[in-house]
Design a protein around this motif. Structure first.
Motif, PDB file in Angstrom:
ATOM      1  N   LEU A  98      15.005   2.301   7.778  1.00  0.00           N
ATOM      2  CA  LEU A  98      14.501   1.313   6.501  1.00  0.00           C
ATOM      3  C   LEU A  98      14.061   0.127   7.241  1.00  0.00           C
ATOM      4  O   LEU A  98      12.821  -0.396   7.038  1.00  0.00           O
ATOM      5  CB  LEU A  98      15.832   0.794   5.620  1.00  0.00           C
ATOM      6  N   THR A  99      14.577  -0.586   8.243  1.00  0.00           N
ATOM      7  CA  THR A  99      14.381  -1.554   8.974  1.00  0.00           C
ATOM      8  C   THR A  99      13.437  -1.169  10.019  1.00  0.00           C
ATOM      9  O   THR A  99      13.473  -0.474  11.248  1.00  0.00           O
ATOM     10  CB  THR A  99      15.324  -2.257   9.431  1.00  0.00           C
ATOM     11  N   GLN A 100      12.099  -1.762   9.906  1.00  0.00           N
ATOM     12  CA  GLN A 100      10.977  -1.428  10.866  1.00  0.00           C
ATOM     13  C   GLN A 100      10.262  -2.677  11.737  1.00  0.00           C
ATOM     14  O   GLN A 100       9.473  -2.360  12.364  1.00  0.00           O
ATOM     15  CB  GLN A 100       9.825  -0.744  10.011  1.00  0.00           C
ATOM     16  N   THR A 101      10.867  -3.649  11.544  1.00  0.00           N
ATOM     17  CA  THR A 101      10.608  -4.895  12.243  1.00  0.00           C
ATOM     18  C   THR A 101      11.619  -5.498  12.454  1.00  0.00           C
ATOM     19  O   THR A 101      12.794  -5.286  11.924  1.00  0.00           O
ATOM     20  CB  THR A 101       9.536  -5.769  11.348  1.00  0.00           C
ATOM     21  N   ILE A 102      11.414  -6.537  13.573  1.00  0.00           N
ATOM     22  CA  ILE A 102      12.803  -7.178  13.995  1.00  0.00           C
ATOM     23  C   ILE A 102      12.622  -8.457  13.021  1.00  0.00           C
ATOM     24  O   ILE A 102      11.822  -9.339  12.756  1.00  0.00           O
ATOM     25  CB  ILE A 102      12.583  -7.553  15.443  1.00  0.00           C
ATOM     26  N   ASN A 103      13.929  -8.374  12.120  1.00  0.00           N
ATOM     27  CA  ASN A 103      14.103  -9.553  11.381  1.00  0.00           C
ATOM     28  C   ASN A 103      15.086 -10.484  11.561  1.00  0.00           C
ATOM     29  O   ASN A 103      16.107 -10.183  12.023  1.00  0.00           O
ATOM     30  CB  ASN A 103      14.599  -8.892  10.231  1.00  0.00           C
ATOM     31  N   GLU A 126       5.227   8.270  16.999  1.00  0.00           N
ATOM     32  CA  GLU A 126       4.396   6.994  17.714  1.00  0.00           C
ATOM     33  C   GLU A 126       5.042   5.599  17.226  1.00  0.00           C
ATOM     34  O   GLU A 126       5.087   4.625  18.012  1.00  0.00           O
ATOM     35  CB  GLU A 126       2.851   7.096  17.783  1.00  0.00           C
ATOM     36  N   VAL A 127       5.237   5.605  15.721  1.00  0.00           N
ATOM     37  CA  VAL A 127       5.715   4.408  15.238  1.00  0.00           C
ATOM     38  C   VAL A 127       6.986   4.221  15.644  1.00  0.00           C
ATOM     39  O   VAL A 127       7.471   2.971  16.123  1.00  0.00           O
ATOM     40  CB  VAL A 127       5.840   4.621  13.954  1.00  0.00           C
ATOM     41  N   LYS A 128       7.987   5.150  15.893  1.00  0.00           N
ATOM     42  CA  LYS A 128       9.262   4.758  16.311  1.00  0.00           C
ATOM     43  C   LYS A 128       9.390   4.520  17.685  1.00  0.00           C
ATOM     44  O   LYS A 128      10.131   3.622  18.231  1.00  0.00           O
ATOM     45  CB  LYS A 128      10.170   6.336  16.044  1.00  0.00           C
ATOM     46  N   ASP A 129       8.436   5.130  18.735  1.00  0.00           N
ATOM     47  CA  ASP A 129       8.360   4.766  20.067  1.00  0.00           C
ATOM     48  C   ASP A 129       8.012   3.203  20.000  1.00  0.00           C
ATOM     49  O   ASP A 129       8.354   2.678  20.870  1.00  0.00           O
ATOM     50  CB  ASP A 129       7.069   5.358  20.679  1.00  0.00           C
ATOM     51  N   ILE A 149      22.166 -13.994  17.744  1.00  0.00           N
ATOM     52  CA  ILE A 149      22.955 -12.541  18.000  1.00  0.00           C
ATOM     53  C   ILE A 149      22.278 -11.457  17.361  1.00  0.00           C
ATOM     54  O   ILE A 149      21.871 -11.525  16.210  1.00  0.00           O
ATOM     55  CB  ILE A 149      24.459 -12.662  17.375  1.00  0.00           C
ATOM     56  N   ALA A 150      22.061 -10.399  18.254  1.00  0.00           N
ATOM     57  CA  ALA A 150      21.088  -9.308  17.514  1.00  0.00           C
ATOM     58  C   ALA A 150      22.171  -8.101  17.429  1.00  0.00           C
ATOM     59  O   ALA A 150      23.003  -7.832  17.999  1.00  0.00           O
ATOM     60  CB  ALA A 150      20.027  -9.132  18.565  1.00  0.00           C
ATOM     61  N   PHE A 151      21.589  -7.349  16.309  1.00  0.00           N
ATOM     62  CA  PHE A 151      22.326  -6.167  16.270  1.00  0.00           C
ATOM     63  C   PHE A 151      21.689  -4.803  16.306  1.00  0.00           C
ATOM     64  O   PHE A 151      20.705  -4.706  15.714  1.00  0.00           O
ATOM     65  CB  PHE A 151      22.838  -6.223  14.644  1.00  0.00           C
ATOM     66  N   ALA A 152      21.953  -4.234  17.427  1.00  0.00           N
ATOM     67  CA  ALA A 152      21.081  -2.951  17.750  1.00  0.00           C
ATOM     68  C   ALA A 152      21.960  -1.687  17.512  1.00  0.00           C
ATOM     69  O   ALA A 152      23.070  -1.819  17.567  1.00  0.00           O
ATOM     70  CB  ALA A 152      20.719  -3.017  19.309  1.00  0.00           C
ATOM     71  N   GLY A 153      21.033  -0.701  17.528  1.00  0.00           N
ATOM     72  CA  GLY A 153      21.734   0.681  17.427  1.00  0.00           C
ATOM     73  C   GLY A 153      20.960   1.772  16.774  1.00  0.00           C
ATOM     74  O   GLY A 153      19.790   1.480  16.482  1.00  0.00           O
ATOM     75  N   ARG A 154      21.377   2.959  16.605  1.00  0.00           N
ATOM     76  CA  ARG A 154      20.565   3.947  15.952  1.00  0.00           C
ATOM     77  C   ARG A 154      20.074   3.863  14.737  1.00  0.00           C
ATOM     78  O   ARG A 154      21.115   3.021  13.919  1.00  0.00           O
ATOM     79  CB  ARG A 154      21.225   5.326  16.248  1.00  0.00           C
ATOM     80  N   SER A 155      19.395   4.467  14.219  1.00  0.00           N
ATOM     81  CA  SER A 155      18.877   4.147  12.885  1.00  0.00           C
ATOM     82  C   SER A 155      19.958   4.624  11.847  1.00  0.00           C
ATOM     83  O   SER A 155      20.846   5.706  12.390  1.00  0.00           O
ATOM     84  CB  SER A 155      17.844   5.056  12.403  1.00  0.00           C
ATOM     85  N   LEU A 167      21.102 -14.866  13.221  1.00  0.00           N
ATOM     86  CA  LEU A 167      21.377 -13.207  13.267  1.00  0.00           C
ATOM     87  C   LEU A 167      20.064 -12.193  13.336  1.00  0.00           C
ATOM     88  O   LEU A 167      19.162 -12.762  12.262  1.00  0.00           O
ATOM     89  CB  LEU A 167      22.113 -12.821  12.180  1.00  0.00           C
ATOM     90  N   VAL A 168      19.904 -11.532  14.147  1.00  0.00           N
ATOM     91  CA  VAL A 168      18.695 -10.692  14.278  1.00  0.00           C
ATOM     92  C   VAL A 168      18.986  -9.258  14.013  1.00  0.00           C
ATOM     93  O   VAL A 168      19.845  -8.380  14.445  1.00  0.00           O
ATOM     94  CB  VAL A 168      18.002 -10.816  15.509  1.00  0.00           C
ATOM     95  N   ASP A 169      18.352  -8.629  13.135  1.00  0.00           N
ATOM     96  CA  ASP A 169      18.543  -7.123  12.792  1.00  0.00           C
ATOM     97  C   ASP A 169      17.337  -6.593  13.242  1.00  0.00           C
ATOM     98  O   ASP A 169      16.154  -6.722  12.878  1.00  0.00           O
ATOM     99  CB  ASP A 169      18.307  -7.202  10.976  1.00  0.00           C
ATOM    100  N   LEU A 170      17.410  -5.484  14.110  1.00  0.00           N
ATOM    101  CA  LEU A 170      16.817  -4.878  14.881  1.00  0.00           C
ATOM    102  C   LEU A 170      16.368  -3.414  14.301  1.00  0.00           C
ATOM    103  O   LEU A 170      17.486  -2.938  13.643  1.00  0.00           O
ATOM    104  CB  LEU A 170      17.259  -4.571  16.341  1.00  0.00           C
ATOM    105  N   PRO A 171      15.194  -2.925  14.448  1.00  0.00           N
ATOM    106  CA  PRO A 171      14.828  -1.794  13.924  1.00  0.00           C
ATOM    107  C   PRO A 171      15.747  -0.507  14.726  1.00  0.00           C
ATOM    108  O   PRO A 171      15.918  -0.735  15.912  1.00  0.00           O
ATOM    109  CB  PRO A 171      13.234  -1.175  14.283  1.00  0.00           C
ATOM    110  N   GLY A 172      16.147   0.574  14.202  1.00  0.00           N
ATOM    111  CA  GLY A 172      17.028   1.425  14.830  1.00  0.00           C
ATOM    112  C   GLY A 172      16.227   2.258  15.810  1.00  0.00           C
ATOM    113  O   GLY A 172      14.855   2.645  15.697  1.00  0.00           O
ATOM    114  N   TYR A 173      16.652   3.154  16.568  1.00  0.00           N
ATOM    115  CA  TYR A 173      16.158   4.063  17.382  1.00  0.00           C
ATOM    116  C   TYR A 173      16.545   5.426  17.013  1.00  0.00           C
ATOM    117  O   TYR A 173      17.818   5.395  16.276  1.00  0.00           O
ATOM    118  CB  TYR A 173      16.251   3.594  18.847  1.00  0.00           C
TER     119      TYR A 173
END
Ligand code: GTP
Ligand code: MG
Length: 518
Positions: A376-381, A405-408, A344-350, A391-397
């Protein structure tokens, strides 16, 4: 004699009388005031020879009792020197009097020094305060007053005492250098403001004709003549009734503001009751206490109401009682761990509250790092929850404190993960209740629609808005996404802070773990 000099010094200090030398216009130095102590009495003599022009002897005698002296006019233009307790009076007939400040010594020069004597009058409480008038002239305000009682024989112009004022006089009367008549002198004895006014008046009087010229000319009233045959005149269109098409266009153009649109949303009864049952939205602590929640606990609404235990009750869903363990982080897709567990992944804006939600669901605050600083979260954890769920914590967008370029790169990684990950059973798309959906959210939704990834919208930070707005936001999103195939209804509403809605979310997510097969 030391006694004499002390007394003299004391007296002159009290009287603030200058007995120094001053120049008259004839160029000679003139001793203005002499004083001496004679048999315990102080004698004051005015003028060089103690005599005025008429040969009268001018003597001022004062008893040196307590040193207090009063000098005043007797109302007839004569100056009376009166010592306290003294019966001696000395008259200086028809002289002009000057009232000097106790701090400033002003000199008065007579045009013809022989005719004009002087008497200094000491005013108790005089200040000698100087102000600077707007035009830069130094004006002695109120406190140093020079009131001249003009000598009948002398109606000549007199030189003014003050440099600044002399300049003023020169300005208004350039011919009579340093000379002014008695009326002008009186004017200058006024306060700074009144002086300015008078000078201004004089100026305006002098330059009356010029002032009239300078006055802005009255604006002529513009007469608009409408040509009845000129149809190009827009004013004529004002009264015309627009045709039907134009009316429709106008209606289209008059769009409600976004806020007004939002306020017009009518939430469904099921959403409204869900908001009320879960005490979603901004609530006062007293309200939570009345509902039976222990507000001393963190996330108090994530508990059973009216629990007798001061401790938090156990989580109902077994799966969420397991320990939350971080086991992998991926910056690129090649680093993803093997897809062994349903995810189960958690996605969304930063900053929307993804990491906080993992902590709140498991009540294991601190396992997943959170921050109020977006990005803060910059990798898929990847976090294991027991042996059955990941449970998967995704980096925000969106906005984050990171280079473009890092955000991209994060965004690309997230897109790749949600569209290709086989073990991914549900994406919780987190939306801030306050701000609603943003274009990037829609982008991700369309990607998940294309890749047929199941996703469910979860409204976060519900504690920051009123309950009715939580319901409106849920209704708005449900309505806007109702045509989407991969969307899982209903829209969930939670607050990691207050714990509202967390139990309901657990119930929904635990079903995935129960039925999912990898
Ligand atoms: N009021 C309130 N604040 C919350 C809630 N959830 C999270 N926050 C706060 O929001 C901020 C961001 O939380 P995170 O969990 O780090 O957000 P994130 O989505 O992981 O952010 P990134 O890792 O930067 O993408 C933190 O300061 C949290 O304390 C909530 O339900 N209510
Ligand atoms: Mg995070």
């Amino acid at each position: 004699m030391p006694a004499e000099s002390t007394l003299r010094h004391k007296l002159s200090k009290r009287l603030k009388i200058s007995n120094g030398k001053s120049k008259n216009e004839n160029g000679g130095n003139k001793k203005l005031l002499n004083s001496r102590v004679n048999d315990g009495k102080l004698e004051i003599s005015i003028g060089k020879s103690n005599k005025n022009s008429k040969g009268e002897n001018i003597k001022a005698r004062h008893r040196a009792m307590d040193g207090k002296r009063k000098l005043k006019s007797n109302g007839k233009g004569n100056i009376v020197f009166r010592g306290q307790g003294s019966d001696e009076e000395v008259y200086e007939p028809r002289r002009y009097e000057t009232m000097n400040s106790d701090r400033k010594r002003k000199r008065i020069y007579a045009a013809d020094g022989d005719d004009i004597g002087r008497v200094y009058d000491n005013h108790a409480g005089a200040h000698g305060k100087k102000t600077l008038s707007k035009k830069g002239f130094e004006v002695v305000e109120n406190h140093v007053q020079f009131s001249f009682v003009e000598q009948e024989s002398v109606r000549k112009s007199r030189t003014i005492w003050d440099k600044g004022l002399a300049m003023k006089v020169n300005k208004s009367k350039p011919d009579s250098n340093k000379k002014v008549n008695a009326s002008q002198i009186k004017l200058q004895g006024m306060s700074g403001s009144s002086l300015k006014k008078t000078v201004g008046d004089k100026k305006s009087f002098d330059g009356d004709s010029q002032a009239q010229d300078d006055q802005p000319k009255k604006k002529k009233k513009r007469v608009i003549r409408i040509d009845p045959y000129d149809t190009s005149n827009k004013r004529l269109d004002d009264g015309l009734i627009p045709d039907e098409n134009a009316k429709k266009d106008m209606e289209k153009n008059v769009e409600m503001s976004k806020n007004a649109q939002f306020r017009a949303i009518q939430p469904s009864p099921s959403i409204l009751s869900f908001v009320e049952d879960n005490l979603l939205g901004r609530r006062r602590p007293i309200e939570l206490r009345r509902a039976g929640y222990n507000i001393d606990l963190s996330a108090p609404l994530d508990n059973i109401p009216f629990s007798t235990s001061s401790e938090r009750e156990r989580i109902e869903e077994n799966i969420f009682r397991n320990k939350l363990e971080f086991f992998a982080a991926a910056k690129v897709s090649s680093s993803f761990p093997a897809p062994d567990l349903p995810e189960i992944a958690f996605a969304g804006r930063s900053n929307v509250g993804k990491s906080s939600m993992l902590n709140a669901l498991t009540r294991q605050w601190g396992v997943v790092r959170t921050s109020d600083k977006p990005g803060l979260t910059q990798t898929i954890n990847f976090f294991k929850l027991g042996t059955k769920l990941c449970l998967v914590d995704l980096p925000g967008y969106g906005f984050a404190y990171a280079k473009e370029e890092v955000k991209d790169a994060w965004e690309e990684l997230v897109k790749e993960y949600v569209s290709t990950r086989v073990s991914l059973k549900r994406v919780c798309l987190l939306i801030d209740t306050k701000w609603g959906m943003k274009p990037r959210d829609h982008e991700l939704i369309s990607l998940m629609e294309r890749s047929q990834t199941k996703y469910q919208v979860v409204l976060t930070k519900t504690d920051t808005v009123f309950p009715i707005d939580v319901a409106r936001r849920a209704m708005q999103i449900e309505e806007s996404l109702k045509a989407n195939n991969s969307l899982v209804q209903p829209v969930m509403m939670v607050s990691s802070k207050s714990g509202a809605g967390i139990r309901s979310l657990r119930t929904v997510l635990s079903k995935i773990a129960r039925f999912a097969k990898v």
